[in-house]
Design a protein around this motif. Sequence first.
Motif, mmCIF file in Angstrom:
data_model
loop_
_atom_site.group_PDB
_atom_site.id
_atom_site.type_symbol
_atom_site.label_atom_id
_atom_site.label_comp_id
_atom_site.label_asym_id
_atom_site.label_seq_id
_atom_site.Cartn_x
_atom_site.Cartn_y
_atom_site.Cartn_z
ATOM 1 N N PHE A 1 25.786 -29.198 30.809
ATOM 2 C CA PHE A 1 26.499 -30.456 30.970
ATOM 3 C C PHE A 1 25.668 -31.466 31.765
ATOM 4 O O PHE A 1 25.540 -32.618 31.372
ATOM 5 N N GLU A 2 25.120 -31.041 32.883
ATOM 6 C CA GLU A 2 24.311 -31.954 33.708
ATOM 7 C C GLU A 2 23.004 -32.318 33.014
ATOM 8 O O GLU A 2 22.543 -33.441 33.098
ATOM 9 N N ALA A 3 22.395 -31.356 32.338
ATOM 10 C CA ALA A 3 21.102 -31.602 31.699
ATOM 11 C C ALA A 3 21.210 -32.556 30.524
ATOM 12 O O ALA A 3 20.247 -33.251 30.197
ATOM 13 N N SER A 4 22.374 -32.616 29.895
ATOM 14 C CA SER A 4 22.530 -33.476 28.717
ATOM 15 C C SER A 4 23.327 -34.739 29.021
ATOM 16 O O SER A 4 23.866 -35.360 28.113
ATOM 17 N N ALA A 5 23.410 -35.132 30.286
ATOM 18 C CA ALA A 5 24.209 -36.297 30.662
ATOM 19 C C ALA A 5 23.650 -37.589 30.078
ATOM 20 O O ALA A 5 24.391 -38.549 29.867
ATOM 21 N N HIS A 6 22.361 -37.635 29.803
ATOM 22 C CA HIS A 6 21.756 -38.850 29.273
ATOM 23 C C HIS A 6 21.968 -39.032 27.772
ATOM 24 O O HIS A 6 21.703 -40.092 27.234
ATOM 25 N N THR B 1 24.504 -39.307 24.553
ATOM 26 C CA THR B 1 25.886 -39.651 24.242
ATOM 27 C C THR B 1 26.538 -38.520 23.445
ATOM 28 O O THR B 1 26.006 -38.076 22.431
ATOM 29 N N ILE B 2 27.695 -38.083 23.940
ATOM 30 C CA ILE B 2 28.416 -37.010 23.261
ATOM 31 C C ILE B 2 28.890 -37.499 21.899
ATOM 32 O O ILE B 2 29.478 -38.561 21.782
ATOM 33 N N GLY B 3 28.639 -36.701 20.877
ATOM 34 C CA GLY B 3 29.047 -37.035 19.521
ATOM 35 C C GLY B 3 27.988 -37.781 18.725
ATOM 36 O O GLY B 3 28.189 -38.032 17.541
ATOM 37 N N SER B 4 26.878 -38.122 19.362
ATOM 38 C CA SER B 4 25.814 -38.807 18.620
ATOM 39 C C SER B 4 25.035 -37.792 17.777
ATOM 40 O O SER B 4 25.154 -36.584 17.953
ATOM 41 N N GLN B 5 24.237 -38.315 16.870
ATOM 42 C CA GLN B 5 23.438 -37.438 16.006
ATOM 43 C C GLN B 5 22.468 -36.602 16.833
ATOM 44 O O GLN B 5 22.280 -35.411 16.563
ATOM 45 N N LEU B 6 21.878 -37.195 17.865
ATOM 46 C CA LEU B 6 20.954 -36.474 18.744
ATOM 47 C C LEU B 6 21.678 -35.343 19.480
ATOM 48 O O LEU B 6 21.144 -34.244 19.621
ATOM 49 N N TRP B 7 22.902 -35.614 19.912
ATOM 50 C CA TRP B 7 23.684 -34.591 20.609
ATOM 51 C C TRP B 7 23.986 -33.429 19.677
ATOM 52 O O TRP B 7 23.860 -32.265 20.077
ATOM 53 N N PHE B 8 24.397 -33.723 18.429
ATOM 54 C CA PHE B 8 24.680 -32.650 17.469
ATOM 55 C C PHE B 8 23.419 -31.881 17.086
ATOM 56 O O PHE B 8 23.481 -30.691 16.791
ATOM 57 N N ASP B 9 22.264 -32.534 17.082
ATOM 58 C CA ASP B 9 21.019 -31.854 16.717
ATOM 59 C C ASP B 9 20.455 -31.012 17.849
ATOM 60 O O ASP B 9 19.939 -29.913 17.614
ATOM 61 N N GLU B 10 20.557 -31.495 19.106
ATOM 62 C CA GLU B 10 19.892 -30.825 20.218
ATOM 63 C C GLU B 10 20.818 -30.027 21.133
ATOM 64 O O GLU B 10 20.457 -28.951 21.591
ATOM 65 N N ILE B 11 22.000 -30.540 21.409
ATOM 66 C CA ILE B 11 22.863 -29.912 22.411
ATOM 67 C C ILE B 11 23.893 -28.970 21.784
ATOM 68 O O ILE B 11 24.072 -27.845 22.249
ATOM 69 N N PHE B 12 24.564 -29.396 20.736
ATOM 70 C CA PHE B 12 25.641 -28.593 20.161
ATOM 71 C C PHE B 12 25.207 -27.191 19.729
ATOM 72 O O PHE B 12 25.951 -26.232 19.965
ATOM 73 N N PRO B 13 24.016 -27.010 19.121
ATOM 74 C CA PRO B 13 23.615 -25.642 18.769
ATOM 75 C C PRO B 13 23.482 -24.714 19.980
ATOM 76 O O PRO B 13 23.591 -23.505 19.846
ATOM 77 N N LEU B 14 23.303 -25.283 21.163
ATOM 78 C CA LEU B 14 23.158 -24.473 22.370
ATOM 79 C C LEU B 14 24.499 -24.196 23.056
ATOM 80 O O LEU B 14 24.607 -23.220 23.806
ATOM 81 N N ILE B 15 25.491 -25.049 22.835
ATOM 82 C CA ILE B 15 26.745 -24.888 23.583
ATOM 83 C C ILE B 15 27.911 -24.374 22.755
ATOM 84 O O ILE B 15 28.953 -24.037 23.315
ATOM 85 N N TRP B 16 27.780 -24.277 21.442
ATOM 86 C CA TRP B 16 28.951 -23.935 20.642
ATOM 87 C C TRP B 16 29.454 -22.531 20.922
ATOM 88 O O TRP B 16 30.661 -22.283 20.940
ATOM 89 N N LYS B 17 28.553 -21.599 21.160
ATOM 90 C CA LYS B 17 28.979 -20.211 21.382
ATOM 91 C C LYS B 17 29.772 -20.056 22.682
ATOM 92 O O LYS B 17 30.885 -19.516 22.664
ATOM 93 N N PRO B 18 29.256 -20.512 23.831
ATOM 94 C CA PRO B 18 30.080 -20.392 25.047
ATOM 95 C C PRO B 18 31.349 -21.230 24.981
ATOM 96 O O PRO B 18 32.376 -20.858 25.553
ATOM 97 N N PHE B 19 31.296 -22.353 24.271
ATOM 98 C CA PHE B 19 32.468 -23.223 24.153
ATOM 99 C C PHE B 19 33.607 -22.505 23.421
ATOM 100 O O PHE B 19 34.723 -22.414 23.934
ATOM 101 N N TYR B 20 33.334 -21.960 22.257
ATOM 102 C CA TYR B 20 34.386 -21.300 21.481
ATOM 103 C C TYR B 20 34.791 -19.955 22.073
ATOM 104 O O TYR B 20 35.985 -19.639 22.155
ATOM 105 N N ILE B 21 33.827 -19.167 22.496
ATOM 106 C CA ILE B 21 34.161 -17.855 23.053
ATOM 107 C C ILE B 21 34.938 -17.998 24.352
ATOM 108 O O ILE B 21 35.930 -17.296 24.587
ATOM 109 N N GLY B 22 34.514 -18.931 25.210
ATOM 110 C CA GLY B 22 35.225 -19.145 26.470
ATOM 111 C C GLY B 22 36.650 -19.606 26.260
ATOM 112 O O GLY B 22 37.578 -19.111 26.906
ATOM 113 N N ASN B 23 36.856 -20.550 25.352
ATOM 114 C CA ASN B 23 38.210 -21.042 25.100
ATOM 115 C C ASN B 23 39.077 -19.983 24.428
ATOM 116 O O ASN B 23 40.264 -19.867 24.748
#
Length: 174
Positions: free
Chosen positions: A111-116, A118-140
């Motif tokens: 969360f802190e590392a990707s603050a720069h 924008t959530i939901g942008s193409q860059l976010w889906f390409d770089e950040i989402f592949p790294l966070i989807w597993k803890p996001f879904y499993i945790g919830n």
Amino acid sequence: MIRYLKLKMHKIGRATKRSVFLNKYFPKFNDRIYWAGDRFSFARAGFIGSFSMMLPIPFQMVLGSVLAYYFRANIPLATALAWITNPLTMWPIWYGGYVFGTWILGTPDLFEASAHITIGSQLWFDEIFPLIWKPFYIGNMLLGTIIGSFMYISIAHFHWASIIGLLRRPFIKN
């Protein structure tokens, strides 16, 4: 005012029970267990509503209602518990699930590392989402299971009537 609200609730209930769509696709929809129920129907609804509340998907309320129908749980309670995550509360609840998932999986919180970015942008889906989807879904999903199990146990095995009876007793003066 209270009488007006009661009359409106009965009118909505009658219209719902007469619905052609609901009676066609959900033939047991008018069964009393879905609306009044017993302790275990409420307990199942507590689990279903709490679990579907934590799922990061759209239309949680519909999912909770359909699952309540198929598991013979109280539909209004399951639907109301799914409403806990609304547009104001979903972000902190789902972020808590994400943090729980990172703790369970031992992955870093990005969360802190990707603050720069924008959530939901193409860059976010390409770089950040592949790294966070597993803890996001499993945790919830795990938190939904834990909270739902707690709700089931507390409703099914805790006798609310005796507690209410104790609270209504007059205080004894010494």
